[in-house]
Write a protein that holds these residues in place. Structure first.
Motif, PDB file in Angstrom:
ATOM      1  N   SER A  26      -3.678   1.499  -6.487  1.00  0.00           N
ATOM      2  CA  SER A  26      -2.253   1.502  -6.126  1.00  0.00           C
ATOM      3  C   SER A  26      -2.056   1.486  -4.616  1.00  0.00           C
ATOM      4  O   SER A  26      -1.221   0.745  -4.098  1.00  0.00           O
ATOM      5  CB  SER A  26      -1.561   2.727  -6.720  1.00  0.00           C
ATOM      6  OG  SER A  26      -1.621   2.702  -8.120  1.00  0.00           O
ATOM      7  N   ALA A  27      -2.808   2.306  -3.911  1.00  0.00           N
ATOM      8  CA  ALA A  27      -2.694   2.342  -2.455  1.00  0.00           C
ATOM      9  C   ALA A  27      -3.100   1.008  -1.835  1.00  0.00           C
ATOM     10  O   ALA A  27      -2.461   0.531  -0.892  1.00  0.00           O
ATOM     11  CB  ALA A  27      -3.561   3.466  -1.891  1.00  0.00           C
ATOM     12  N   GLY A  28      -4.149   0.404  -2.362  1.00  0.00           N
ATOM     13  CA  GLY A  28      -4.577  -0.905  -1.868  1.00  0.00           C
ATOM     14  C   GLY A  28      -3.522  -1.969  -2.088  1.00  0.00           C
ATOM     15  O   GLY A  28      -3.288  -2.815  -1.220  1.00  0.00           O
ATOM     16  N   ILE A  29      -2.868  -1.920  -3.236  1.00  0.00           N
ATOM     17  CA  ILE A  29      -1.811  -2.894  -3.523  1.00  0.00           C
ATOM     18  C   ILE A  29      -0.640  -2.699  -2.574  1.00  0.00           C
ATOM     19  O   ILE A  29      -0.083  -3.666  -2.043  1.00  0.00           O
ATOM     20  CB  ILE A  29      -1.367  -2.795  -4.998  1.00  0.00           C
ATOM     21  CG1 ILE A  29      -2.466  -3.330  -5.907  1.00  0.00           C
ATOM     22  CG2 ILE A  29      -0.058  -3.539  -5.234  1.00  0.00           C
ATOM     23  CD1 ILE A  29      -2.242  -3.077  -7.381  1.00  0.00           C
ATOM     24  N   LEU A  30      -0.252  -1.447  -2.355  1.00  0.00           N
ATOM     25  CA  LEU A  30       0.865  -1.188  -1.449  1.00  0.00           C
ATOM     26  C   LEU A  30       0.534  -1.581  -0.018  1.00  0.00           C
ATOM     27  O   LEU A  30       1.372  -2.089   0.717  1.00  0.00           O
ATOM     28  CB  LEU A  30       1.273   0.286  -1.517  1.00  0.00           C
ATOM     29  CG  LEU A  30       1.948   0.714  -2.818  1.00  0.00           C
ATOM     30  CD1 LEU A  30       2.168   2.219  -2.827  1.00  0.00           C
ATOM     31  CD2 LEU A  30       3.259  -0.021  -3.016  1.00  0.00           C
ATOM     32  N   GLU A  88       2.792  -8.110 -10.212  1.00  0.00           N
ATOM     33  CA  GLU A  88       1.667  -8.903 -10.726  1.00  0.00           C
ATOM     34  C   GLU A  88       0.328  -8.310 -10.284  1.00  0.00           C
ATOM     35  O   GLU A  88      -0.638  -8.301 -11.063  1.00  0.00           O
ATOM     36  CB  GLU A  88       1.793 -10.344 -10.257  1.00  0.00           C
ATOM     37  CG  GLU A  88       2.949 -11.091 -10.885  1.00  0.00           C
ATOM     38  CD  GLU A  88       3.234 -12.423 -10.236  1.00  0.00           C
ATOM     39  OE1 GLU A  88       3.834 -13.278 -10.915  1.00  0.00           O
ATOM     40  OE2 GLU A  88       2.872 -12.626  -9.053  1.00  0.00           O
ATOM     41  N   LEU A  89       0.254  -7.800  -9.059  1.00  0.00           N
ATOM     42  CA  LEU A  89      -0.990  -7.171  -8.599  1.00  0.00           C
ATOM     43  C   LEU A  89      -1.293  -5.907  -9.392  1.00  0.00           C
ATOM     44  O   LEU A  89      -2.450  -5.632  -9.714  1.00  0.00           O
ATOM     45  CB  LEU A  89      -0.903  -6.868  -7.104  1.00  0.00           C
ATOM     46  CG  LEU A  89      -0.961  -8.075  -6.180  1.00  0.00           C
ATOM     47  CD1 LEU A  89      -0.680  -7.662  -4.744  1.00  0.00           C
ATOM     48  CD2 LEU A  89      -2.301  -8.767  -6.278  1.00  0.00           C
ATOM     49  N   TYR A  90      -0.257  -5.116  -9.713  1.00  0.00           N
ATOM     50  CA  TYR A  90      -0.470  -3.940 -10.561  1.00  0.00           C
ATOM     51  C   TYR A  90      -0.993  -4.350 -11.932  1.00  0.00           C
ATOM     52  O   TYR A  90      -1.884  -3.710 -12.490  1.00  0.00           O
ATOM     53  CB  TYR A  90       0.823  -3.147 -10.728  1.00  0.00           C
ATOM     54  CG  TYR A  90       1.098  -2.180  -9.611  1.00  0.00           C
ATOM     55  CD1 TYR A  90       0.253  -1.110  -9.361  1.00  0.00           C
ATOM     56  CD2 TYR A  90       2.221  -2.323  -8.807  1.00  0.00           C
ATOM     57  CE1 TYR A  90       0.507  -0.227  -8.340  1.00  0.00           C
ATOM     58  CE2 TYR A  90       2.483  -1.445  -7.780  1.00  0.00           C
ATOM     59  CZ  TYR A  90       1.625  -0.390  -7.550  1.00  0.00           C
ATOM     60  OH  TYR A  90       1.878   0.481  -6.541  1.00  0.00           O
ATOM     61  N   ALA A  91      -0.436  -5.425 -12.486  1.00  0.00           N
ATOM     62  CA  ALA A  91      -0.882  -5.904 -13.794  1.00  0.00           C
ATOM     63  C   ALA A  91      -2.325  -6.384 -13.744  1.00  0.00           C
ATOM     64  O   ALA A  91      -3.124  -6.089 -14.642  1.00  0.00           O
ATOM     65  CB  ALA A  91       0.034  -7.028 -14.280  1.00  0.00           C
ATOM     66  N   PHE A 131      -1.305 -11.368  -0.381  1.00  0.00           N
ATOM     67  CA  PHE A 131      -1.610 -12.207  -1.534  1.00  0.00           C
ATOM     68  C   PHE A 131      -0.379 -12.992  -1.945  1.00  0.00           C
ATOM     69  O   PHE A 131       0.746 -12.646  -1.599  1.00  0.00           O
ATOM     70  CB  PHE A 131      -2.099 -11.351  -2.707  1.00  0.00           C
ATOM     71  CG  PHE A 131      -3.381 -10.615  -2.400  1.00  0.00           C
ATOM     72  CD1 PHE A 131      -4.590 -11.265  -2.457  1.00  0.00           C
ATOM     73  CD2 PHE A 131      -3.359  -9.273  -2.055  1.00  0.00           C
ATOM     74  CE1 PHE A 131      -5.770 -10.600  -2.173  1.00  0.00           C
ATOM     75  CE2 PHE A 131      -4.533  -8.594  -1.772  1.00  0.00           C
ATOM     76  CZ  PHE A 131      -5.739  -9.264  -1.826  1.00  0.00           C
ATOM     77  N   GLN A 132      -0.593 -14.019  -2.719  1.00  0.00           N
ATOM     78  CA  GLN A 132       0.509 -14.865  -3.163  1.00  0.00           C
ATOM     79  C   GLN A 132       1.267 -14.249  -4.331  1.00  0.00           C
ATOM     80  O   GLN A 132       2.339 -14.718  -4.687  1.00  0.00           O
ATOM     81  CB  GLN A 132      -0.018 -16.240  -3.555  1.00  0.00           C
ATOM     82  CG  GLN A 132      -0.970 -16.223  -4.737  1.00  0.00           C
ATOM     83  CD  GLN A 132      -1.528 -17.593  -5.052  1.00  0.00           C
ATOM     84  OE1 GLN A 132      -1.147 -18.564  -4.437  1.00  0.00           O
ATOM     85  NE2 GLN A 132      -2.429 -17.652  -6.002  1.00  0.00           N
ATOM     86  N   TRP A 133       0.726 -13.198  -4.947  1.00  0.00           N
ATOM     87  CA  TRP A 133       1.358 -12.575  -6.097  1.00  0.00           C
ATOM     88  C   TRP A 133       2.295 -11.456  -5.659  1.00  0.00           C
ATOM     89  O   TRP A 133       2.143 -10.876  -4.599  1.00  0.00           O
ATOM     90  CB  TRP A 133       0.310 -12.013  -7.047  1.00  0.00           C
ATOM     91  CG  TRP A 133      -0.637 -13.049  -7.553  1.00  0.00           C
ATOM     92  CD1 TRP A 133      -0.333 -14.100  -8.374  1.00  0.00           C
ATOM     93  CD2 TRP A 133      -2.024 -13.158  -7.251  1.00  0.00           C
ATOM     94  NE1 TRP A 133      -1.454 -14.846  -8.608  1.00  0.00           N
ATOM     95  CE2 TRP A 133      -2.513 -14.293  -7.933  1.00  0.00           C
ATOM     96  CE3 TRP A 133      -2.900 -12.412  -6.481  1.00  0.00           C
ATOM     97  CZ2 TRP A 133      -3.833 -14.688  -7.862  1.00  0.00           C
ATOM     98  CZ3 TRP A 133      -4.210 -12.810  -6.408  1.00  0.00           C
ATOM     99  CH2 TRP A 133      -4.668 -13.936  -7.092  1.00  0.00           C
ATOM    100  N   THR A 134       3.245 -11.118  -6.547  1.00  0.00           N
ATOM    101  CA  THR A 134       4.151 -10.007  -6.278  1.00  0.00           C
ATOM    102  C   THR A 134       3.418  -8.682  -6.521  1.00  0.00           C
ATOM    103  O   THR A 134       2.326  -8.655  -7.124  1.00  0.00           O
ATOM    104  CB  THR A 134       5.388 -10.064  -7.190  1.00  0.00           C
ATOM    105  OG1 THR A 134       4.972  -9.885  -8.548  1.00  0.00           O
ATOM    106  CG2 THR A 134       6.129 -11.385  -7.032  1.00  0.00           C
ATOM    107  N   THR A 135       4.027  -7.596  -6.082  1.00  0.00           N
ATOM    108  CA  THR A 135       3.421  -6.273  -6.284  1.00  0.00           C
ATOM    109  C   THR A 135       3.242  -5.983  -7.775  1.00  0.00           C
ATOM    110  O   THR A 135       2.218  -5.450  -8.189  1.00  0.00           O
ATOM    111  CB  THR A 135       4.307  -5.196  -5.634  1.00  0.00           C
ATOM    112  OG1 THR A 135       4.451  -5.494  -4.249  1.00  0.00           O
ATOM    113  CG2 THR A 135       3.707  -3.819  -5.778  1.00  0.00           C
TER     114      THR A 135
END
Length: 68
Positions: free
Chosen positions: A26-30, A42-45, A36-40
Motif C-alpha cells: 500500500s505504501a509503495g502504491i501511494l 488498479e495498482l491495488y487490484a 505507472f500508467q494504471w490508476t491507484t
C-alpha cells in the motif's frame, strides 16, 4: 478460521507478516503509483491479486509436501 492444531505463535506471526506485507504494498502504491500508467485502484487490484496468487501457490506446495 483458526487451525486447532496450529500453535498460537505461528498464527500470530503469519498475521503480522501478512499485514506488514500489505502495508508495504500500500505504501509503495501511494508513493510510486503516479509513475505507472494504471490508476491507484488498479495498482491495488494488481498487488492484491499478486499476493493472492503467491499465497495460493505456497499453500499448494505446502499441501503437496504434506506439511499442512
Amino acid at each position: 478460521m483458526a487451525d486447532p492444531g496450529a500453535r498460537f505463535g505461528f498464527d500470530f506471526v503469519t498475521t503480522l507478516v501478512g499485514s506488514g506485507l500489505t502495508l508495504l504494498v500500500s505504501a509503495g502504491i501511494l508513493r510510486y503509483g503516479s509513475r505507472f500508467q494504471w490508476t491507484t485502484t488498479e495498482l491495488y487490484a494488481i498487488g492484491g491479486g499478486g499476493l493472492l496468487v503467491i499465497g495460493l501457490l505456497f499453500g499448494i506446495v505446502l499441501a503437496a509436501a504434506g506439511l499442512k
